[in-house]
Design a protein around this motif. Structure first.
Motif, PDB file in Angstrom:
ATOM      1  N   GLU A 283       1.200  -1.203   0.095  1.00  0.00           N
ATOM      2  CA  GLU A 283       0.434  -0.384  -0.283  1.00  0.00           C
ATOM      3  C   GLU A 283       0.804   0.807   0.264  1.00  0.00           C
ATOM      4  O   GLU A 283       1.145   1.442   1.008  1.00  0.00           O
ATOM      5  CB  GLU A 283      -0.633   0.242   0.996  1.00  0.00           C
ATOM      6  CG  GLU A 283      -2.261  -1.296   1.302  1.00  0.00           C
ATOM      7  CD  GLU A 283      -2.681  -1.336   2.177  1.00  0.00           C
ATOM      8  OE1 GLU A 283      -3.110   0.058   2.482  1.00  0.00           O
ATOM      9  OE2 GLU A 283      -3.505  -1.868   2.756  1.00  0.00           O
ATOM     10  N   ALA A 284       0.935   2.308  -0.761  1.00  0.00           N
ATOM     11  CA  ALA A 284       2.305   3.319  -1.220  1.00  0.00           C
ATOM     12  C   ALA A 284       3.039   2.845  -1.055  1.00  0.00           C
ATOM     13  O   ALA A 284       3.813   1.888  -1.805  1.00  0.00           O
ATOM     14  CB  ALA A 284       1.671   3.960  -0.599  1.00  0.00           C
ATOM     15  N   ASP A 285       4.112   2.679  -0.552  1.00  0.00           N
ATOM     16  CA  ASP A 285       5.070   2.743   0.304  1.00  0.00           C
ATOM     17  C   ASP A 285       5.373   1.323   1.523  1.00  0.00           C
ATOM     18  O   ASP A 285       6.672   1.602   1.821  1.00  0.00           O
ATOM     19  CB  ASP A 285       6.194   3.610   0.137  1.00  0.00           C
ATOM     20  CG  ASP A 285       6.026   4.519   1.366  1.00  0.00           C
ATOM     21  OD1 ASP A 285       4.626   4.940   2.069  1.00  0.00           O
ATOM     22  OD2 ASP A 285       6.718   4.759   1.737  1.00  0.00           O
ATOM     23  N   MET A 286       4.456   1.365   1.673  1.00  0.00           N
ATOM     24  CA  MET A 286       4.662   0.100   2.799  1.00  0.00           C
ATOM     25  C   MET A 286       3.822  -1.305   2.225  1.00  0.00           C
ATOM     26  O   MET A 286       3.492  -1.522   1.418  1.00  0.00           O
ATOM     27  CB  MET A 286       2.733   0.771   3.964  1.00  0.00           C
ATOM     28  CG  MET A 286       3.358   2.416   4.214  1.00  0.00           C
ATOM     29  SD  MET A 286       4.526   2.397   5.307  1.00  0.00           S
ATOM     30  CE  MET A 286       4.106   0.944   7.051  1.00  0.00           C
ATOM     31  N   ILE A 287       4.440  -2.243   3.132  1.00  0.00           N
ATOM     32  CA  ILE A 287       4.098  -3.712   2.594  1.00  0.00           C
ATOM     33  C   ILE A 287       3.453  -4.348   4.284  1.00  0.00           C
ATOM     34  O   ILE A 287       4.084  -4.189   5.032  1.00  0.00           O
ATOM     35  CB  ILE A 287       6.268  -4.963   3.153  1.00  0.00           C
ATOM     36  CG1 ILE A 287       6.527  -4.796   1.380  1.00  0.00           C
ATOM     37  CG2 ILE A 287       5.030  -5.664   2.629  1.00  0.00           C
ATOM     38  CD1 ILE A 287       5.910  -4.042   0.324  1.00  0.00           C
ATOM     39  N   VAL A 288       1.728  -4.930   4.122  1.00  0.00           N
ATOM     40  CA  VAL A 288       1.499  -4.582   5.468  1.00  0.00           C
ATOM     41  C   VAL A 288       0.729  -5.910   4.953  1.00  0.00           C
ATOM     42  O   VAL A 288       0.779  -6.671   3.953  1.00  0.00           O
ATOM     43  CB  VAL A 288       0.052  -3.731   4.833  1.00  0.00           C
ATOM     44  CG1 VAL A 288       0.932  -2.367   5.423  1.00  0.00           C
ATOM     45  CG2 VAL A 288      -0.573  -4.165   3.571  1.00  0.00           C
ATOM     46  N   ASN A 289      -0.188  -6.266   6.323  1.00  0.00           N
ATOM     47  CA  ASN A 289      -0.650  -7.574   6.488  1.00  0.00           C
ATOM     48  C   ASN A 289      -0.253  -8.849   5.806  1.00  0.00           C
ATOM     49  O   ASN A 289      -0.788  -9.770   5.295  1.00  0.00           O
ATOM     50  CB  ASN A 289      -2.170  -8.001   5.168  1.00  0.00           C
ATOM     51  CG  ASN A 289      -2.463  -6.932   6.158  1.00  0.00           C
ATOM     52  OD1 ASN A 289      -3.023  -6.098   6.997  1.00  0.00           O
ATOM     53  ND2 ASN A 289      -2.991  -5.901   5.018  1.00  0.00           N
ATOM     54  N   ALA A 290       1.592  -8.623   5.844  1.00  0.00           N
ATOM     55  CA  ALA A 290       1.829 -10.517   5.921  1.00  0.00           C
ATOM     56  C   ALA A 290       1.698 -11.380   6.602  1.00  0.00           C
ATOM     57  O   ALA A 290       1.991 -10.940   8.297  1.00  0.00           O
ATOM     58  CB  ALA A 290       3.989  -9.959   5.032  1.00  0.00           C
ATOM     59  N   PRO A 291       1.493 -12.610   6.654  1.00  0.00           N
ATOM     60  CA  PRO A 291       0.715 -13.126   7.484  1.00  0.00           C
ATOM     61  C   PRO A 291       2.328 -14.503   7.711  1.00  0.00           C
ATOM     62  O   PRO A 291       2.335 -15.198   8.547  1.00  0.00           O
ATOM     63  CB  PRO A 291       0.218 -14.963   6.709  1.00  0.00           C
ATOM     64  CG  PRO A 291       0.906 -14.010   5.166  1.00  0.00           C
ATOM     65  CD  PRO A 291       1.274 -12.819   4.744  1.00  0.00           C
ATOM     66  N   MET A 292       3.513 -13.664   7.426  1.00  0.00           N
ATOM     67  CA  MET A 292       4.683 -14.968   7.947  1.00  0.00           C
ATOM     68  C   MET A 292       6.028 -13.359   7.340  1.00  0.00           C
ATOM     69  O   MET A 292       6.390 -13.280   6.200  1.00  0.00           O
ATOM     70  CB  MET A 292       5.134 -15.980   7.264  1.00  0.00           C
ATOM     71  CG  MET A 292       6.537 -16.365   7.598  1.00  0.00           C
ATOM     72  SD  MET A 292       6.617 -18.081   7.157  1.00  0.00           S
ATOM     73  CE  MET A 292       5.334 -19.139   7.653  1.00  0.00           C
ATOM     74  N   VAL A 293       6.526 -13.838   8.288  1.00  0.00           N
ATOM     75  CA  VAL A 293       7.856 -12.829   8.115  1.00  0.00           C
ATOM     76  C   VAL A 293       9.190 -13.328   8.601  1.00  0.00           C
ATOM     77  O   VAL A 293       9.376 -13.937   9.748  1.00  0.00           O
ATOM     78  CB  VAL A 293       7.719 -11.185   9.322  1.00  0.00           C
ATOM     79  CG1 VAL A 293       9.284 -10.578   9.031  1.00  0.00           C
ATOM     80  CG2 VAL A 293       7.163 -10.755   8.220  1.00  0.00           C
ATOM     81  N   LEU A 294      10.316 -12.766   7.704  1.00  0.00           N
ATOM     82  CA  LEU A 294      11.858 -14.462   7.948  1.00  0.00           C
ATOM     83  C   LEU A 294      12.765 -13.047   7.967  1.00  0.00           C
ATOM     84  O   LEU A 294      13.160 -12.485   7.381  1.00  0.00           O
ATOM     85  CB  LEU A 294      11.741 -15.043   6.936  1.00  0.00           C
ATOM     86  CG  LEU A 294      11.133 -16.709   6.568  1.00  0.00           C
ATOM     87  CD1 LEU A 294      11.095 -17.475   5.807  1.00  0.00           C
ATOM     88  CD2 LEU A 294      10.202 -16.987   7.938  1.00  0.00           C
ATOM     89  N   ARG A 295      13.378 -13.658   8.897  1.00  0.00           N
ATOM     90  CA  ARG A 295      14.971 -12.293   9.501  1.00  0.00           C
ATOM     91  C   ARG A 295      16.269 -13.650   9.862  1.00  0.00           C
ATOM     92  O   ARG A 295      16.055 -14.398  10.067  1.00  0.00           O
ATOM     93  CB  ARG A 295      14.125 -11.801  10.643  1.00  0.00           C
ATOM     94  CG  ARG A 295      12.630 -11.393  10.720  1.00  0.00           C
ATOM     95  CD  ARG A 295      13.002 -10.333  12.385  1.00  0.00           C
ATOM     96  NE  ARG A 295      11.585 -10.032  11.859  1.00  0.00           N
ATOM     97  CZ  ARG A 295      10.284 -10.157  12.968  1.00  0.00           C
ATOM     98  NH1 ARG A 295      10.354 -11.508  13.723  1.00  0.00           N
ATOM     99  NH2 ARG A 295       9.761  -8.565  12.795  1.00  0.00           N
ATOM    100  N   PHE A 296      17.322 -13.313   8.704  1.00  0.00           N
ATOM    101  CA  PHE A 296      18.762 -13.424   9.033  1.00  0.00           C
ATOM    102  C   PHE A 296      19.569 -12.364   9.085  1.00  0.00           C
ATOM    103  O   PHE A 296      19.188 -11.462   8.367  1.00  0.00           O
ATOM    104  CB  PHE A 296      18.628 -14.314   7.962  1.00  0.00           C
ATOM    105  CG  PHE A 296      18.130 -15.257   7.518  1.00  0.00           C
ATOM    106  CD1 PHE A 296      18.455 -16.944   8.219  1.00  0.00           C
ATOM    107  CD2 PHE A 296      16.819 -15.066   7.304  1.00  0.00           C
ATOM    108  CE1 PHE A 296      17.515 -17.769   7.870  1.00  0.00           C
ATOM    109  CE2 PHE A 296      15.898 -16.331   6.851  1.00  0.00           C
ATOM    110  CZ  PHE A 296      16.105 -17.383   7.194  1.00  0.00           C
TER     111      PHE A 296
END
Length: 420
Positions: free
Chosen positions: A353-366
């Protein structure tokens, strides 16, 4: 009449001068001991990344003000006008390490009393084990551009050691003629250096956008009560009884009100949507005043954090944001290589939405820093938001002993009871 740029410069100059006065006077005028650079993590997102997320997109899940208060209330267009953003209860986090799992096994499988089983395990471990435990409750409320949270955190770590484990300690005892014992020990009795910290208080944060420039400012206050203990417990004596007695008698009690300032600059119209973030924890240093005459006042030095990020991938099913960031940049007690790290965060099937990433059901981090590789992520499950993180942490030992690298594991459950 002074122009707008002139007023901004004047305001910044006054702020810098006030910060300088605030830093110098507490250190010169108060008989307070300086706390070591913060060894505790602010949140599981930071732990899983291995770096401060000060320049990463804010995630409106629970108490996010510790990541960067400038992001509070910043969501996709669909939520910008909502009054009640979220009410997370509970937000509960638990943490442990490999030694803790081994202790649990000894607890359930040991012979004799529970206390004796644990003591036998620690005695046999000698200079190999670093018991660790963590628990936190932090319910939070977000509305408009404000966020409030209560927190109660307990963190305990141990370092099992004995005189025979350190050649430097043996050499010191021989030089001083103390051949019968050191630190109250005789022979090669095992000891455990115990550090315990109990924090409770509140976080109050809000953010202010500067028109449509992509600049956001944030402020956070954290009224905090601290209880701390650090000392040796002999494993040749009844551990549970002695530890309980010493902890109760020797906790240092103090309280203070840390202030955190933050700013982000987002270039949303540039293809990679770069963001620069700056945050100062414990702005102008924080005095934790002793609550009793027999206790010690403490000073937590300010922590300057700076980061920059870009969206390396902006696909329909995957969006990846990467950052390079540094912390304790103003603290000479932290070596240069220990101040920086790099990390990436992958948003699986998030909507843009515009410059935002929203409503991600999963986020992975490294992430990577001087201690090694860290990882984590979160999943919006039917029960609530489940977050995990793991990272190597340095554990300092007593004089004459080297630090150990300890892998720790955390899980967090957050349930939003505010409704859809």
């Amino acid at each position: 009449m002074q122009s707008r740029p002139g007023r901004i410069v004047s305001f910044l100059a006054r702020g810098i001068a006030a910060a300088g006065v605030g830093v110098v006077f507490p250190l010169l005028g108060l008989a307070a001991e300086q706390l070591p650079p913060s060894r505790s993590f602010a949140n599981l997102r930071a732990l899983g990344l291995g770096v401060t997320p000060v320049a990463l997109q804010g995630l409106s899940h629970g108490s996010t003000s510790g990541q960067n208060p400038a992001w509070v209330g910043l969501d996709g267009k669909a939520r910008q006008k909502e009054t009640l953003r979220s009410l997370y209860f509970p937000e509960v986090t638990a943490g442990a390490n490999g030694t803790t799992r081994s202790l649990a096994k000894a607890y359930f499988n040991g012979q004799g009393s529970t206390q004796q089983s644990i003591e036998d395990f620690l005695k046999a471990a000698k200079n190999e084990q670093t018991p660790y435990g963590f628990f936190e409750l932090a319910p939070s409320l977000s509305f408009l551009r404000f966020q409030m949270a209560m927190f109660a955190r307990v963190e305990v770590e141990g370092y099992v050691w004995s005189r025979s484990d350190s050649s430097s300690v043996q050499a010191d005892s021989l030089e001083t003629g103390d051949v019968d014992g050191i630190f109250g020990l005789t022979g090669s009795d095992s000891q455990m250096l115990v550090r315990a910290e109990i924090l409770r208080g509140a976080r109050l944060a809000f953010s202010i956008p500067y028109k449509n420039t992509g600049v956001y400012l944030g402020l956070q206050a954290r009224p905090t009560w601290r209880s701390e203990y650090s000392g040796d417990v002999s494993l040749s004596e009844p551990l549970a009884e002695q530890a309980a007695t010493e902890l109760k008698a020797k906790f240092n009690e103090s309280s203070g009100i840390p202030l955190d300032l933050a700013a982000t600059i987002r270039l949303a119209r540039v293809k990679l949507m770069p963001t620069v973030g700056v945050m100062v924890d414990d702005f102008s240093d924080t005095l934790f005043k002793a609550n009793k005459n027999t206790h010690q006042s403490l000073i937590q030095r300010s922590n300057l954090k700076i980061g920059a990020s870009v969206w390396a991938v902006q696909g329909k099913s995957v969006a990846i944001q990467c950052t390079v960031a540094g912390h304790h940049l103003n603290d000479e007690r932290v070596s240069g290589v220990d101040k920086v790290g790099v990390a990436c965060e992958s948003h699986i099937r998030g909507n843009q939405e515009a410059d935002m990433i929203v409503n991600a059901p999963m986020v992975l981090r490294f992430g990577w820093n001087s201690r090694g590789v860290s990882y984590g992520g979160h999943w919006n499950s039917p029960l609530g938001l489940v977050e995990i993180a793991s990272a190597p942490v340095r554990v300092l030992g007593p004089a004459g002993f080297s630090e150990r690298l300890d892998q720790r594991y955390f899980v967090k459950l957050s349930v939003d009871v505010s409704g859809p």
